[in-house]
Scaffold this motif. Structure first.
Motif, PDB file in Angstrom:
ATOM      1  N   VAL A  59       0.841  -1.163   0.055  1.00  9.57           N
ATOM      2  CA  VAL A  59       0.068  -0.045  -0.130  1.00  9.57           C
ATOM      3  C   VAL A  59       0.934   1.344  -0.136  1.00  9.57           C
ATOM      4  O   VAL A  59       1.691   1.386   0.879  1.00  9.57           O
ATOM      5  CB  VAL A  59      -0.812   0.167   1.349  1.00  9.57           C
ATOM      6  CG1 VAL A  59      -1.717   1.280   1.403  1.00  9.57           C
ATOM      7  CG2 VAL A  59      -1.831  -1.256   1.242  1.00  9.57           C
ATOM      8  N   ARG A  62       0.552   7.116   1.067  1.00 13.45           N
ATOM      9  CA  ARG A  62      -0.527   8.198   1.371  1.00 13.45           C
ATOM     10  C   ARG A  62      -1.893   7.188   1.632  1.00 13.45           C
ATOM     11  O   ARG A  62      -2.783   8.052   2.236  1.00 13.45           O
ATOM     12  CB  ARG A  62      -0.636   9.116   0.111  1.00 13.45           C
ATOM     13  CG  ARG A  62      -1.164   8.191  -0.946  1.00 13.45           C
ATOM     14  CD  ARG A  62      -1.398   9.235  -2.114  1.00 13.45           C
ATOM     15  NE  ARG A  62      -1.850   8.397  -3.296  1.00 13.45           N
ATOM     16  CZ  ARG A  62      -1.511   8.905  -4.492  1.00 13.45           C
ATOM     17  NH1 ARG A  62      -1.069  10.108  -4.778  1.00 13.45           N
ATOM     18  NH2 ARG A  62      -1.849   8.208  -5.777  1.00 13.45           N
ATOM     19  N   ASN A  63      -1.778   6.091   1.558  1.00 10.18           N
ATOM     20  CA  ASN A  63      -2.981   5.257   1.812  1.00 10.18           C
ATOM     21  C   ASN A  63      -2.606   4.238   3.234  1.00 10.18           C
ATOM     22  O   ASN A  63      -3.443   3.628   3.435  1.00 10.18           O
ATOM     23  CB  ASN A  63      -3.353   4.326   0.582  1.00 10.18           C
ATOM     24  CG  ASN A  63      -3.808   5.176  -0.657  1.00 10.18           C
ATOM     25  OD1 ASN A  63      -4.657   6.060  -0.413  1.00 10.18           O
ATOM     26  ND2 ASN A  63      -3.494   4.692  -1.977  1.00 10.18           N
ATOM     27  N   GLN A  64      -1.436   4.536   3.615  1.00 10.79           N
ATOM     28  CA  GLN A  64      -1.141   3.650   4.896  1.00 10.79           C
ATOM     29  C   GLN A  64      -1.664   4.438   5.940  1.00 10.79           C
ATOM     30  O   GLN A  64      -1.875   3.671   7.171  1.00 10.79           O
ATOM     31  CB  GLN A  64       0.409   3.653   4.930  1.00 10.79           C
ATOM     32  CG  GLN A  64       0.950   2.741   3.870  1.00 10.79           C
ATOM     33  CD  GLN A  64       2.564   2.941   3.913  1.00 10.79           C
ATOM     34  OE1 GLN A  64       3.086   3.366   4.813  1.00 10.79           O
ATOM     35  NE2 GLN A  64       3.037   2.454   2.910  1.00 10.79           N
TER      36      GLN A  64
END
Length: 115
Positions: A59, A62-64
């Motif tokens: 992932v 920025r999506n973590q």
């Protein structure tokens, strides 16, 4: 555990799942959509899991953020940040929590025996 798991066979997360299973590792998988890889389920959300030794991250940084507390709560021994998933800020947080962050490729680690 694979974070960012997918049924799409052209994705590295799918290849890593297959490779981990080929090497005899037990895996849990979390993805955006439910599905299966080699008969193993891909779960969604933040499932209750225990005894997670390693998280292999697919992932992007920025999506973590939605997974930070979840990952620290699982208390894995290490988190592998595969290419494209590197996140220096989160890696520092993991170190402070006693979790080893590793910038590496799970597939390469398996193939050369360093997993």
């Amino acid at each position: 555990m694979i974070l960012g798991a997918t049924e799409k066979t052209d994705r590295y997360a799918n290849r890593a799942a297959a490779s981990l299973l080929n090497y005899g590792h037990e895996i849990e998988m979390i993805g955006l959509r439910e599905g299966q890889v080699r008969g193993k389920p891909i779960q969604t959300g933040l499932p209750e899991l225990t005894d997670i030794d390693t998280i292999t991250m697919y992932v992007g940084a920025r999506n973590q953020t939605g997974y930070y507390d979840y990952i620290k709560k699982l208390k894995p021994r290490r988190v592998i940040f595969n290419p494209g998933a590197e996140n220096p800020a989160f890696e520092r947080e993991l170190k402070e929590a006693g979790i080893e962050p590793i910038d590496a490729c799970t597939l390469v680690m398996l193939s050369v025996g360093t997993y």
